[in-house]
Design a protein around this motif. Structure first.
Motif, PDB file in Angstrom:
ATOM      1  N   VAL A  98       0.855  -1.183   0.000  1.00 44.80           N
ATOM      2  CA  VAL A  98       0.000   0.000   0.000  1.00 44.80           C
ATOM      3  C   VAL A  98       0.892   1.234   0.000  1.00 44.80           C
ATOM      4  N   GLU A  99       0.641   2.148  -0.934  1.00 45.33           N
ATOM      5  CA  GLU A  99       1.446   3.361  -1.036  1.00 45.33           C
ATOM      6  C   GLU A  99       1.013   4.338   0.048  1.00 45.33           C
ATOM      7  N   GLY A 100       1.337   4.016   1.292  1.00 45.29           N
ATOM      8  CA  GLY A 100       1.002   4.902   2.387  1.00 45.29           C
ATOM      9  C   GLY A 100       1.945   6.073   2.465  1.00 45.29           C
ATOM     10  N   TYR A 101       1.855   6.829   3.555  1.00 39.32           N
ATOM     11  CA  TYR A 101       2.680   8.020   3.698  1.00 39.32           C
ATOM     12  C   TYR A 101       4.160   7.674   3.701  1.00 39.32           C
ATOM     13  N   GLY A 102       4.523   6.529   4.311  1.00 38.50           N
ATOM     14  CA  GLY A 102       5.938   6.175   4.382  1.00 38.50           C
ATOM     15  C   GLY A 102       6.554   5.977   3.016  1.00 38.50           C
ATOM     16  N   LEU A 103       5.943   5.130   2.185  1.00 38.08           N
ATOM     17  CA  LEU A 103       6.491   4.884   0.849  1.00 38.08           C
ATOM     18  C   LEU A 103       6.408   6.126  -0.026  1.00 38.08           C
ATOM     19  N   ARG A 104       5.319   6.847   0.087  1.00 36.34           N
ATOM     20  CA  ARG A 104       5.195   8.060  -0.711  1.00 36.34           C
ATOM     21  C   ARG A 104       6.263   9.076  -0.318  1.00 36.34           C
ATOM     22  N   GLY A 105       6.530   9.201   0.982  1.00 38.48           N
ATOM     23  CA  GLY A 105       7.575  10.114   1.426  1.00 38.48           C
ATOM     24  C   GLY A 105       8.948   9.687   0.933  1.00 38.48           C
ATOM     25  N   MET A 106       9.210   8.370   0.936  1.00 41.19           N
ATOM     26  CA  MET A 106      10.491   7.883   0.407  1.00 41.19           C
ATOM     27  C   MET A 106      10.646   8.249  -1.061  1.00 41.19           C
ATOM     28  N   ARG A 107       9.608   8.032  -1.848  1.00 39.84           N
ATOM     29  CA  ARG A 107       9.693   8.329  -3.282  1.00 39.84           C
ATOM     30  C   ARG A 107       9.928   9.819  -3.513  1.00 39.84           C
ATOM     31  N   GLU A 108       9.236  10.671  -2.768  1.00 39.67           N
ATOM     32  CA  GLU A 108       9.409  12.111  -2.938  1.00 39.67           C
ATOM     33  C   GLU A 108      10.820  12.528  -2.546  1.00 39.67           C
ATOM     34  N   ARG A 109      11.318  11.958  -1.452  1.00 38.39           N
ATOM     35  CA  ARG A 109      12.654  12.286  -0.990  1.00 38.39           C
ATOM     36  C   ARG A 109      13.703  11.873  -2.031  1.00 38.39           C
ATOM     37  N   LEU A 110      13.553  10.665  -2.572  1.00 38.62           N
ATOM     38  CA  LEU A 110      14.509  10.178  -3.571  1.00 38.62           C
ATOM     39  C   LEU A 110      14.416  10.979  -4.867  1.00 38.62           C
ATOM     40  N   ALA A 111      13.212  11.400  -5.227  1.00 34.33           N
ATOM     41  CA  ALA A 111      13.059  12.166  -6.466  1.00 34.33           C
ATOM     42  C   ALA A 111      13.821  13.480  -6.407  1.00 34.33           C
ATOM     43  N   LEU A 112      13.971  14.057  -5.212  1.00 35.86           N
ATOM     44  CA  LEU A 112      14.692  15.320  -5.077  1.00 35.86           C
ATOM     45  C   LEU A 112      16.157  15.199  -5.468  1.00 35.86           C
ATOM     46  N   VAL A 113      16.735  14.005  -5.350  1.00 39.58           N
ATOM     47  CA  VAL A 113      18.146  13.805  -5.700  1.00 39.58           C
ATOM     48  C   VAL A 113      18.292  12.941  -6.950  1.00 39.58           C
ATOM     49  N   GLY A 114      17.210  12.799  -7.725  1.00 36.31           N
ATOM     50  CA  GLY A 114      17.272  12.019  -8.958  1.00 36.31           C
ATOM     51  C   GLY A 114      17.284  10.524  -8.735  1.00 36.31           C
ATOM     52  N   GLY A 115      16.765  10.059  -7.593  1.00 37.86           N
ATOM     53  CA  GLY A 115      16.774   8.637  -7.282  1.00 37.86           C
ATOM     54  C   GLY A 115      15.441   7.963  -7.541  1.00 37.86           C
ATOM     55  N   THR A 116      15.423   6.641  -7.369  1.00 45.05           N
ATOM     56  CA  THR A 116      14.217   5.843  -7.583  1.00 45.05           C
ATOM     57  C   THR A 116      14.054   4.859  -6.433  1.00 45.05           C
ATOM     58  N   LEU A 117      12.825   4.351  -6.284  1.00 49.61           N
ATOM     59  CA  LEU A 117      12.512   3.371  -5.248  1.00 49.61           C
ATOM     60  C   LEU A 117      11.737   2.226  -5.883  1.00 49.61           C
ATOM     61  N   ALA A 118      12.173   1.007  -5.585  1.00 44.40           N
ATOM     62  CA  ALA A 118      11.456  -0.194  -6.030  1.00 44.40           C
ATOM     63  C   ALA A 118      11.052  -0.990  -4.791  1.00 44.40           C
ATOM     64  N   VAL A 119       9.819  -1.472  -4.774  1.00 44.23           N
ATOM     65  CA  VAL A 119       9.281  -2.221  -3.639  1.00 44.23           C
ATOM     66  C   VAL A 119       8.825  -3.580  -4.141  1.00 44.23           C
ATOM     67  N   GLY A 120       9.233  -4.631  -3.438  1.00 45.22           N
ATOM     68  CA  GLY A 120       8.848  -5.979  -3.837  1.00 45.22           C
ATOM     69  C   GLY A 120       8.971  -6.954  -2.690  1.00 45.22           C
ATOM     70  N   THR A 121       8.947  -8.234  -3.037  1.00 43.16           N
ATOM     71  CA  THR A 121       9.027  -9.312  -2.052  1.00 43.16           C
ATOM     72  C   THR A 121      10.452  -9.828  -1.973  1.00 43.16           C
ATOM     73  N   GLY A 122      10.936 -10.053  -0.740  1.00 41.27           N
ATOM     74  CA  GLY A 122      12.276 -10.557  -0.536  1.00 41.27           C
ATOM     75  C   GLY A 122      12.356 -12.052  -0.809  1.00 41.27           C
ATOM     76  N   PRO A 123      13.579 -12.599  -0.799  1.00 45.10           N
ATOM     77  CA  PRO A 123      13.752 -14.024  -1.093  1.00 45.10           C
ATOM     78  C   PRO A 123      13.114 -14.933  -0.049  1.00 45.10           C
ATOM     79  N   GLU A 124      12.911 -14.429   1.167  1.00 43.65           N
ATOM     80  CA  GLU A 124      12.309 -15.238   2.220  1.00 43.65           C
ATOM     81  C   GLU A 124      10.871 -14.831   2.489  1.00 43.65           C
ATOM     82  N   GLY A 125      10.294 -14.108   1.578  1.00 49.70           N
ATOM     83  CA  GLY A 125       8.887 -13.746   1.694  1.00 49.70           C
ATOM     84  C   GLY A 125       8.618 -12.419   2.346  1.00 49.70           C
ATOM     85  N   GLY A 126       9.645 -11.751   2.874  1.00 55.03           N
ATOM     86  CA  GLY A 126       9.431 -10.458   3.495  1.00 55.03           C
ATOM     87  C   GLY A 126       9.374  -9.326   2.478  1.00 55.03           C
TER      88      GLY A 126
END
Length: 377
Positions: A336-364
């Protein structure tokens, strides 16, 4: 200031070249050795004002014009015409390039009129025709100078526009940094209050049955409060600073301490660093630090994880941060793109960065943030 020595060398080279060419015009003219030496000295006198042509363009053309008038009054004026005309043409071109069009033309006319009037009045019809042809040649030299001056003005205007664009980019950069600092201030306060609240709840619960554990919770509250107070002072110092070096703020050098301390009130975490650490954009380092902080907070609050792994990869062109936990993982249908993930994306965009979110190898949950190593503003 740093270009004046180069300009002086160029002026000296031009003056020497004009003098040598003026001496070359003496070849083929029948004259005594004494007259030739007089012509060589006259050519040197005409060339000397060119050494200051960039700073004193109008005085240089006037001085050469007066020397030309003196040459026309001499008995060996035929030998003096070549050195004078070459030096005068160079001075006329300089005035055309550096002064206003009509004012420069007027100064050239005033400087050359006496010498050319004396030449026209000196006698033969052929000599008068030569004066007319020479005036046309000097007009061409003035036009060439105007073209050079126009090109220089155009290049200067482009350079000024580029500098203005750089200043605007810097102003945008400062505004972006202050936006990031304001977000940092919010995150620091929110996360510290949450940690203090959690430890206070633990302390109250264990106060009667396990005083030692309650005392430890109070110590953690004190540690968290001191660290939060320090970060808030640093961030406020950045917001207040307009000149000079700002106070130091957290960055990648503080990442290990952040990861180590996350196990106090959350799942233990480990930090793995790969690549060759080196220079990087400080704002990018601060951004990755805050993303890690937010990811560890999310793991503590939502993931129900037993362990968190933080990986920092120093690549030649970018920095890649990966935070993986072994908790419940993202919900069905994606995170869910809650405030936390949205804030991360906005913060990274300020420095030309990107954020990818997915499932880890152990399901996390796995968060991968990438930022350029250098400032791309």
């Amino acid at each position: 200031m740093s270009t004046s020595p180069t300009l002086r060398r160029g002026d000296l080279l031009l003056a020497a070249t004009v003098w040598l060419l003026g001496v070359a015009t003496l070849l083929g003219h029948p004259a005594t050795a004494q007259d030739r030496w007089v012509a060589v000295g006259f050519g040197l006198a005409c060339s000397l004002p060119l050494t200051a042509r960039h700073r004193y363009a109008v005085p240089a053309v006037v001085a050469i014009g007066l020397l030309g008038l003196a040459g026309q009054l001499a008995s060996i004026r035929e030998l003096l015409d070549g050195p004078f005309l070459l030096a005068f043409a160079a001075a006329v071109g300089t005035v055309g390039a550096r002064d206003r069009p009509w004012r420069g033309a007027a100064w050239c006319l005033v400087a050359g009129a006496p010498a050319f009037a004396a030449a026209a009045a000196s006698g033969t019809e052929q000599r008068s025709g030569d004066v007319v042809a020479t005036v046309g040649w000097l007009a061409l030299a003035y036009a060439v100078g105007r073209a050079v001056g126009f090109r220089r003005s155009l290049l200067q205007a482009r350079a000024d526009a580029a500098r203005a664009e750089q200043r605007q980019a810097l102003e945008r950069r400062v505004a972006d940094e202050r936006t990031a600092i304001a977000r940092d201030l919010h995150d620091v306060i929110a996360q510290s209050i949450e940690a203090v609240s959690l430890q206070a709840t633990v302390g109250l619960h264990l106060y009667d049955s396990r005083p030692d554990a309650a005392r430890e919770a109070l110590e953690q509250i004190r540690t968290a409060s001191v660290g939060t107070s320090r970060e808030i002072r640093e961030l406020l110092g950045l917001l207040r600073s307009t000149d000079g070096e700002p106070t130091r703020v957290v960055g990648l050098d503080d990442l290990a301490a952040l990861v180590d301390g996350s196990g106090v009130d959350g799942p233990p975490a480990t930090l793995v660093v790969s690549g060759e650490p080196g220079d990087h954009d400080p704002l990018a380092g601060l951004t990755l630090f805050r993303v890690t902080q937010e990811a560890l907070t999310n793991a503590r609050r939502h993931a129900r994880a037993d362990h968190v792994r933080v990986e920092l990869d120093w690549q030649p062109e970018q920095l890649t941060l990966t935070v993986t936990d072994d908790g419940a993982g993202p919900p069905v249908g994606g995170p869910v793109e809650g405030y936390g993930l949205r804030g991360m994306r906005e913060r990274l965009a300020l420095v030309g960065g990107t954020l990818a979110v997915g499932t880890g190898p152990e399901g996390g949950l796995r968060l991968t943030a990438s930022v350029p190593r250098e400032d791309r503003a």
